[in-house]
Scaffold this motif. Structure first.
Motif, PDB file in Angstrom:
ATOM      1  N   GLU A 185       0.755  -1.269   0.008  1.00  0.00           N
ATOM      2  CA  GLU A 185       0.074  -0.030   0.057  1.00  0.00           C
ATOM      3  C   GLU A 185       0.707   1.242   0.054  1.00  0.00           C
ATOM      4  O   GLU A 185       0.566   2.136  -0.600  1.00  0.00           O
ATOM      5  CB  GLU A 185      -0.995   0.101   1.203  1.00  0.00           C
ATOM      6  CG  GLU A 185      -1.841  -1.173   1.185  1.00  0.00           C
ATOM      7  CD  GLU A 185      -1.349  -2.625   1.619  1.00  0.00           C
ATOM      8  OE1 GLU A 185      -2.128  -3.495   1.342  1.00  0.00           O
ATOM      9  OE2 GLU A 185      -0.372  -2.654   2.032  1.00  0.00           O
TER      10      GLU A 185
ATOM     11  N   ALA B 220      -4.873  -4.205   1.077  1.00  0.00           N
ATOM     12  CA  ALA B 220      -5.226  -3.236   2.260  1.00  0.00           C
ATOM     13  C   ALA B 220      -5.789  -3.965   3.443  1.00  0.00           C
ATOM     14  O   ALA B 220      -7.120  -3.902   3.568  1.00  0.00           O
ATOM     15  CB  ALA B 220      -6.057  -2.113   1.754  1.00  0.00           C
TER      16      ALA B 220
ATOM     17  N   ILE C 111      -7.905  -0.660  -4.849  1.00  0.00           N
ATOM     18  CA  ILE C 111      -7.851  -1.262  -3.531  1.00  0.00           C
ATOM     19  C   ILE C 111      -8.821  -2.498  -3.659  1.00  0.00           C
ATOM     20  O   ILE C 111      -9.987  -2.398  -3.869  1.00  0.00           O
ATOM     21  CB  ILE C 111      -8.354  -0.454  -2.561  1.00  0.00           C
ATOM     22  CG1 ILE C 111      -7.486   0.856  -2.271  1.00  0.00           C
ATOM     23  CG2 ILE C 111      -8.367  -1.199  -1.156  1.00  0.00           C
ATOM     24  CD1 ILE C 111      -6.087   0.800  -2.011  1.00  0.00           C
TER      25      ILE C 111
ATOM     26  N   THR D 212      -8.018   4.922   3.773  1.00  0.00           N
ATOM     27  CA  THR D 212      -7.725   4.266   2.473  1.00  0.00           C
ATOM     28  C   THR D 212      -8.634   4.560   1.274  1.00  0.00           C
ATOM     29  O   THR D 212      -7.880   4.636   0.370  1.00  0.00           O
ATOM     30  CB  THR D 212      -8.021   2.573   2.844  1.00  0.00           C
ATOM     31  OG1 THR D 212      -7.267   2.457   4.099  1.00  0.00           O
ATOM     32  CG2 THR D 212      -7.391   1.850   1.666  1.00  0.00           C
TER      33      THR D 212
ATOM     34  N   CYS E 276      -7.215   6.350  -2.501  1.00  0.00           N
ATOM     35  CA  CYS E 276      -7.801   5.712  -3.883  1.00  0.00           C
ATOM     36  C   CYS E 276      -8.445   7.128  -4.503  1.00  0.00           C
ATOM     37  O   CYS E 276      -8.083   7.339  -5.897  1.00  0.00           O
ATOM     38  CB  CYS E 276      -8.924   4.614  -3.820  1.00  0.00           C
ATOM     39  SG  CYS E 276      -9.548   4.133  -5.295  1.00  0.00           S
TER      40      CYS E 276
END
Length: 383
Positions: free
Chosen positions: A229, A259, A287, A317, A321
């Motif tokens: 990541e 992730a 992801i 997270t 993205c």
């Protein structure tokens, strides 16, 4: 966005999916009197709030650890599971149903029924499908790992598998994890664990991409791994390999980070920068397997503080993205704690998804919806 919700099915008069011969006769499952009604006009869901160029996905339970648990496969047995699956997500990934040990259990024999059902479900509910996975060191059948094959025979087996599986779903699975977890944490190829790399050499990776592309020229072909990541030795190994393969004209289209987070450890601060460098190579990013596990208290119920921290892991997270133009797919590795792989593989850990076992939503779910809701519909919300 409203506060925490519970997705309930009425005890009576449930008009749900009929199952005949192992196939879903009518993939959508609805119920009169259902507390939350999904439909084409519904907006306050993950898929409803997402920008049009961002797919919000989940793994579909089945195979693997699910076969040893004391519940029936929820995709077939739970109308509530299917209703939430259809309503919340615009993309689905067979969790184990396309892994070698499940889909190719004996030499020359394929088990496509469960994936066929997922693809039919997705088509009926206007969802895309991700394919996971074609070349991996884990969850391979004994006939393969313990077989006495020559290098030429192994190469033919892999080519047949890739072209048979990808070819069957040509035009129906839009994105494939072609090479999965091929590097260790130090950025070295798994030359001992991975039967393909060990027996056929590193060049088999490029061949796998070429064979998948031949089977479906329109599908997007990805590398996929955990621990990539942020910018580190492992993700840099993928970056270098991608550069080399692209220079050789190999049809590599994307790089994805799984992730799988553990709240005992912090998040890398360079997730966006890492995804962006692959974007700069011309690759899509994604992801693909997001969950956030925690060490549970003795009563097995997360504290409010833990749930708040978990929500932060999910939203940070997602933001990584959203900040990268080519990140077009954001997938949760399941959405209900009952069916999560985490407690099976990480003793003492759990509560990793965005819903409790009774489908009560957690702060992480509400935080994601609010984050997506803040975006302008039809555009990518970039900072």
């Amino acid at each position: 966005m409203s506060t925490t919700r519970v997705f309930r099915m009425a005890a009576a008069a449930v008009a749900c999916t009929a199952i005949a011969g192992g196939l879903l006769a009518s993939p959508a499952c609805a119920a009169p009197g259902q507390e939350v009604t999904y439909g084409s006009t519904r907006q306050d869901t993950l898929r409803g709030e997402a920008p049009r160029d961002l797919l919000i996905g989940t793994a579909v339970a089945g195979g693997g650890h699910h076969e040893t648990m004391d519940y029936d496969n929820p995709f077939y047995a739970s109308p509530e599971y299917r209703t939430v699956l259809a309503g919340e997500f615009s993309s689905v990934t067979p969790e184990n149903q396309l892994k070698w040990e499940f889909v190719h259990p004996a030499q020359g024999e394929y088990n496509f029924g469960p994936t066929d059902d997922i693809v039919a479900f997705a088509r009926a509910n206007k969802q895309e499908v991700r394919g996971h996975t074609l070349l991996w060191h884990s969850q391979n059948p004994q006939w393969l790992e313990q077989g006495e094959f020559t290098a030429d025979e192994l190469r033919a087996i892999l080519k047949d598998h890739i072209q048979t599986v990808v070819g069957r779903y040509r035009g129906q699975i839009y994105q494939w994890d072609v090479a999965n977890e091929i590097f260790d944490g130090r950025g070295n190829l798994r030359t001992t664990e991975n039967i393909w790399i060990r027996e056929l050499g590193p060049g088999i990776i490029a061949d796998a991409f070429r064979w998948a592309h031949e089977a479906d020229p329109e599908a997007k072909l990805f590398f996929n791994d955990y621990g990539v990541e942020g910018i580190n030795a492992k993700s840099t190994a993928y970056y270098s390999l991608a550069q080399d393969l692209l220079a050789d004209g190999v049809p590599v289209h994307g790089f994805s980070a799984q992730a799988h987070w553990d709240m005992r450890w912090g998040l890398p601060g360079d997730m966006t920068a890492n995804l962006q460098r692959f974007d700069d190579l011309g690759l899509e990013t994604a992801i693909t397997e997001l969950d956030v596990r925690m060490t549970l208290p003795e009563d097995g119920r997360p504290t409010d503080e833990q749930l708040a921290q978990q929500a932060t892991y999910y939203t940070e997270t997602l933001q990584a993205c959203l900040d990268v133009a080519g990140c077009k797919s954001f997938t949760l590795w399941g959405f209900n704690d009952q069916y999560s792989w985490v407690p099976v593989f990480f003793s003492g850990s759990g509560a990793a998804t965005v819903m409790f076992e009774d489908f009560e939503t957690k702060p992480a779910y509400d935080a994601l919806v609010q984050q997506l809701e803040a975006a302008t519909p039809g555009t990518s919300p970039r900072r």
